[in-house]
Design a protein around this motif. Structure first.
Motif, PDB file in Angstrom:
ATOM      1  N   THR A   1       0.424   4.398  -3.086  1.00 58.12           N
ATOM      2  CA  THR A   1       0.457   5.409  -2.008  1.00 58.12           C
ATOM      3  C   THR A   1       1.763   7.261  -2.147  1.00 58.12           C
ATOM      4  O   THR A   1       1.510   7.796  -2.909  1.00 58.12           O
ATOM      5  CB  THR A   1       0.439   6.291  -0.682  1.00 58.12           C
TER       6      THR A   1
ATOM      7  N   ARG B   1       0.870  -1.088   0.074  1.00 55.49           N
ATOM      8  CA  ARG B   1       0.274  -0.081   0.086  1.00 55.49           C
ATOM      9  C   ARG B   1       0.853   0.869  -0.217  1.00 55.49           C
ATOM     10  O   ARG B   1       0.941   2.003  -0.787  1.00 55.49           O
ATOM     11  CB  ARG B   1      -1.309  -0.319   1.511  1.00 55.49           C
TER      12      ARG B   1
ATOM     13  N   THR C   1       1.054   9.858  -5.240  1.00 48.76           N
ATOM     14  CA  THR C   1       2.450  10.646  -5.478  1.00 48.76           C
ATOM     15  C   THR C   1       3.066  12.021  -5.910  1.00 48.76           C
ATOM     16  O   THR C   1       2.545  13.228  -6.212  1.00 48.76           O
ATOM     17  CB  THR C   1       2.380  11.178  -3.500  1.00 48.76           C
TER      18      THR C   1
END
Length: 121
Positions: free
Chosen positions: A6, A2, A10
């Motif tokens: 992320t 995960r 970003t």
């Protein structure tokens, strides 16, 4: 896994976002108005805030520095006068930052309501 998604999200968002161009004249007007509100004291706290205002690179940074300016003005002129002074800066930001920061949302009724204005003022 995960954390990687992320980080990837970003990085992708940063790479795909448009570079925002700011009007240097508007930035200068906002900065000058905020510095003019500063007390003429020479304490290190005042100089630090003045320096932060001078090196701000965009109107959004100045928008968030209003809080520190308000805090400083409260000590020298009182809370009500400080609030009035800081709120007088609001029109300078109208075309320089996102409408959501100003409390304006699409389809919102009562367009004269501002997000930074307390109820009843």
């Amino acid at each position: 896994m995960r954390i990687f998604s992320t980080i990837l999200d970003t990085v992708t968002q940063r790479l795909m976002s448009e570079t925002v161009r700011h009007d240097p004249a508007a930035l200068s007007r906002i900065r000058r108005a905020m510095i003019d509100l500063m007390p003429k004291d020479t304490s290190w706290e005042d100089e630090r805030l003045r320096h932060r205002l001078l090196v701000a690179v965009d109107p959004k940074t100045l928008w968030f520095l209003r809080v520190e300016l308000h805090h400083r003005l409260c000590r020298s002129v009182g809370e009500e006068a400080a609030l009035a002074s800081v709120q007088a800066l609001w029109p300078l930001f109208e075309d320089s930052i996102e409408p959501s920061l100003l409390g304006k949302r699409p389809g919102r009724r009562g367009g004269n309501h501002r997000g930074d204005t307390p109820p009843g003022r």
